[in-house]
Design an enzyme around this catalytic site. Structure first.
Site, PDB file in Angstrom:
ATOM      1  N   SER A  20       0.422  -0.754   0.316  1.00 55.82           N
ATOM      2  CA  SER A  20      -0.292   0.125  -0.086  1.00 55.82           C
ATOM      3  C   SER A  20       0.701   1.530   0.012  1.00 55.82           C
ATOM      4  CB  SER A  20      -0.605   0.192   1.371  1.00 55.82           C
ATOM      5  OG  SER A  20      -1.965  -1.132   1.351  1.00 55.82           O
ATOM      6  N   ALA A  96     -13.815   1.597  -6.679  1.00 60.09           N
ATOM      7  CA  ALA A  96     -14.583   2.314  -8.243  1.00 60.09           C
ATOM      8  C   ALA A  96     -14.918   0.704  -7.812  1.00 60.09           C
ATOM      9  CB  ALA A  96     -14.387   2.338  -9.062  1.00 60.09           C
ATOM     10  N   TYR A 156      -9.361   3.722 -16.495  1.00 55.70           N
ATOM     11  CA  TYR A 156      -9.697   4.234 -15.393  1.00 55.70           C
ATOM     12  C   TYR A 156     -10.598   4.596 -15.129  1.00 55.70           C
ATOM     13  CZ  TYR A 156      -7.151   6.551 -11.129  1.00 55.70           C
ATOM     14  OH  TYR A 156      -6.451   6.636 -10.018  1.00 55.70           O
ATOM     15  N   LYS A 163     -11.176  11.302  -9.134  1.00 58.13           N
ATOM     16  CA  LYS A 163     -10.126  11.506  -8.816  1.00 58.13           C
ATOM     17  C   LYS A 163      -9.301  13.444  -9.230  1.00 58.13           C
ATOM     18  CE  LYS A 163      -7.324   8.588  -6.733  1.00 58.13           C
ATOM     19  NZ  LYS A 163      -6.866   8.355  -5.747  1.00 58.13           N
TER      20      LYS A 163
HETATM   21  P1  NAD Z   1      -4.170  -0.212  -1.271  1.00 59.57           P
HETATM   22  O1  NAD Z   1      -5.512  -0.953  -2.045  1.00 59.57           O
HETATM   23  O2  NAD Z   1      -3.417  -0.760  -0.685  1.00 59.57           O
HETATM   24  O3  NAD Z   1      -4.745   0.870  -0.860  1.00 59.57           O
HETATM   25  C1  NAD Z   1      -6.324   0.956  -1.131  1.00 59.57           C
HETATM   26  C2  NAD Z   1      -7.689   1.315   0.863  1.00 59.57           C
HETATM   27  O4  NAD Z   1      -8.209   1.979   0.147  1.00 59.57           O
HETATM   28  C3  NAD Z   1      -6.811   0.682   1.506  1.00 59.57           C
HETATM   29  O5  NAD Z   1      -6.777  -0.056   1.772  1.00 59.57           O
HETATM   30  C4  NAD Z   1      -8.619   0.064   0.639  1.00 59.57           C
HETATM   31  O6  NAD Z   1      -9.023  -0.428   2.018  1.00 59.57           O
HETATM   32  C5  NAD Z   1      -8.847   2.154   1.259  1.00 59.57           C
HETATM   33  N1  NAD Z   1     -10.587   1.387   1.675  1.00 59.57           N
HETATM   34  C6  NAD Z   1     -11.691   1.408   0.128  1.00 59.57           C
HETATM   35  N2  NAD Z   1     -12.745   1.881   0.562  1.00 59.57           N
HETATM   36  C7  NAD Z   1     -13.170   1.752   1.553  1.00 59.57           C
HETATM   37  C8  NAD Z   1     -13.598   2.311   2.629  1.00 59.57           C
HETATM   38  N3  NAD Z   1     -14.895   2.548   2.336  1.00 59.57           N
HETATM   39  N4  NAD Z   1     -12.855   2.989   3.639  1.00 59.57           N
HETATM   40  C9  NAD Z   1     -12.130   3.296   4.247  1.00 59.57           C
HETATM   41  N5  NAD Z   1     -10.951   2.538   3.487  1.00 59.57           N
HETATM   42  C10 NAD Z   1     -11.612   1.789   2.408  1.00 59.57           C
HETATM   43  O7  NAD Z   1      -3.991   1.052  -3.628  1.00 59.57           O
HETATM   44  P2  NAD Z   1      -2.836   2.380  -3.216  1.00 59.57           P
HETATM   45  O8  NAD Z   1      -2.526   1.653  -4.746  1.00 59.57           O
HETATM   46  O9  NAD Z   1      -2.209   1.899  -1.630  1.00 59.57           O
HETATM   47  O10 NAD Z   1      -4.101   3.177  -3.095  1.00 59.57           O
HETATM   48  C11 NAD Z   1      -3.471   4.497  -2.373  1.00 59.57           C
HETATM   49  C12 NAD Z   1      -4.573   5.483  -2.850  1.00 59.57           C
HETATM   50  O11 NAD Z   1      -3.647   5.281  -3.651  1.00 59.57           O
HETATM   51  C13 NAD Z   1      -6.063   5.516  -3.840  1.00 59.57           C
HETATM   52  O12 NAD Z   1      -6.458   6.744  -3.724  1.00 59.57           O
HETATM   53  C14 NAD Z   1      -5.308   5.199  -4.528  1.00 59.57           C
HETATM   54  O13 NAD Z   1      -6.035   5.883  -6.037  1.00 59.57           O
HETATM   55  C15 NAD Z   1      -4.139   5.983  -4.996  1.00 59.57           C
HETATM   56  N6  NAD Z   1      -3.082   5.690  -6.271  1.00 59.57           N
HETATM   57  C16 NAD Z   1      -2.294   4.612  -6.546  1.00 59.57           C
HETATM   58  C17 NAD Z   1      -1.932   4.457  -7.830  1.00 59.57           C
HETATM   59  C18 NAD Z   1      -1.532   3.094  -8.235  1.00 59.57           C
HETATM   60  O14 NAD Z   1      -1.330   2.820  -8.784  1.00 59.57           O
HETATM   61  N7  NAD Z   1      -0.955   2.343  -7.042  1.00 59.57           N
HETATM   62  C19 NAD Z   1      -1.663   5.406  -8.673  1.00 59.57           C
HETATM   63  C20 NAD Z   1      -1.573   6.880  -8.220  1.00 59.57           C
HETATM   64  C21 NAD Z   1      -2.696   6.818  -6.667  1.00 59.57           C
END
Ligand code: NAD
Length: 255
Positions: A20, A96, A156, A163
């Protein structure tokens, strides 16, 4: 290493496992001397999050669903009881429905649109409102975005729209909370394989194409997000607010 983070009290929302992005930021905050508190979503994730929290000497590990107002109230109240005040809030949450991350955006259902906006964008407002009274000496609120907020990225879809709302939310919150010296920023990260990313169809292709597009011809990793995140949470960035900063090997400058 951010020595200026010593003694800062941080709530980290969004750790699911060791991949994460929230965890990458948490680790760097810990290295800088911050005290950490974690929330997790659901029992399955608790088993992953608890040992991670223990590894950074955190004993505050609470369930929180960002769709549940009373749940958020209770976590904030427990945080106040334990830590007194808050300096840092990391919001790394997005969701989503899988069917809305595939095919045509025009087919997004009303329910799917609202769900994505609620969890991925409104939750920042809900958490910032509750963090504000705890950030008595100012603070830093950080969220995570992606370039799909600005340009159309395959699959996306509704998350790109969420976003875009999230980045606008950062600006409006920064304006409201600025007089209290509470800063609000976003890190816009290049693609990284995480649990959330696995929900996007053909994510492997996105990774490959992204690597090719970047001026640096390489993708980023979690440590890059951790470093920029820790910087934006630290007093080193004391006059940066309302910004979305990119860590994407330069992908966002390319036509
Ligand atoms: P991840 O799956 O590790 O983290 C997403 C988190 O959102 C999880 O811990 C999940 O439990 C939590 N979540 C979802 N619905 C929820 C709810 N109703 N209540 C509480 N928590 C909830 O994945 P990640 O990639 O580390 O995502 C973290 C952030 O980074 C997100 O906003 C994602 O869009 C963003 N992001 C990710 C990337 C990528 O390529 N991985 C790139 C840019 C931005």
């Amino acid at each position: 290493m951010h020595p200026s983070l010593k003694g800062k009290k941080a709530l980290i929302v969004g750790v699911a496992n060791e991949r994460s992005l929230a965890w990458a930021i948490a680790q760097q905050l810990h290295q800088g001397g911050a005290e950490l508190a974690f929330t997790y979503q659901g029992e399955t994730l608790e088993r992953r999050v608890r040992p991670l929290a223990e590894s950074v000497k955190s004993t505050f590990v609470e369930p929180m669903n960002v769709q549940d107002d009373s749940n958020m109230d209770s976590v904030m109240s427990k945080f106040r009881d334990r830590f007194g005040t808050m300096d840092i809030l990391v919001h790394a949450v997005a969701f989503a429905n899988r069917e809305d991350l595939d095919g045509r955006f025009v087919d997004t259902s009303r329910a799917g649109f609202l769900l994505s906006m609620d969890i991925s964008a409104y939750s920042l407002v809900a958490l910032a409102k509750r963090a504000e009274p705890l950030m008595e000496a100012g603070g830093s609120i950080l969220t995570l975005s992606y370039y799909g907020a600005h340009k159309v990225m395959p699959n996306y879809n509704v998350m790109g729209v969420s976003k875009a709302a999230l980045e606008a939310t950062v600006r409006y919150l920064a304006n409201d909370l600025g007089p209290k010296k509470i800063r609000v920023n976003a890190v816009s990260a290049g693609p990284i394989k995480t649990l959330a990313a696995a929900g996007i169809r053909n994510f492997r292709d996105i990774l490959a194409k992204s690597e090719e597009r970047t001026p640096m011809k390489e993708n980023i990793d979690q440590d890059d997000v951790g470093a920029l995140g820790a910087f934006l949470c630290s007093p080193l960035s004391k006059h940066i607010t309302g910004s979305t900063m990119y860590v994407d090997s330069g992908a966002h400058i390319m036509a």
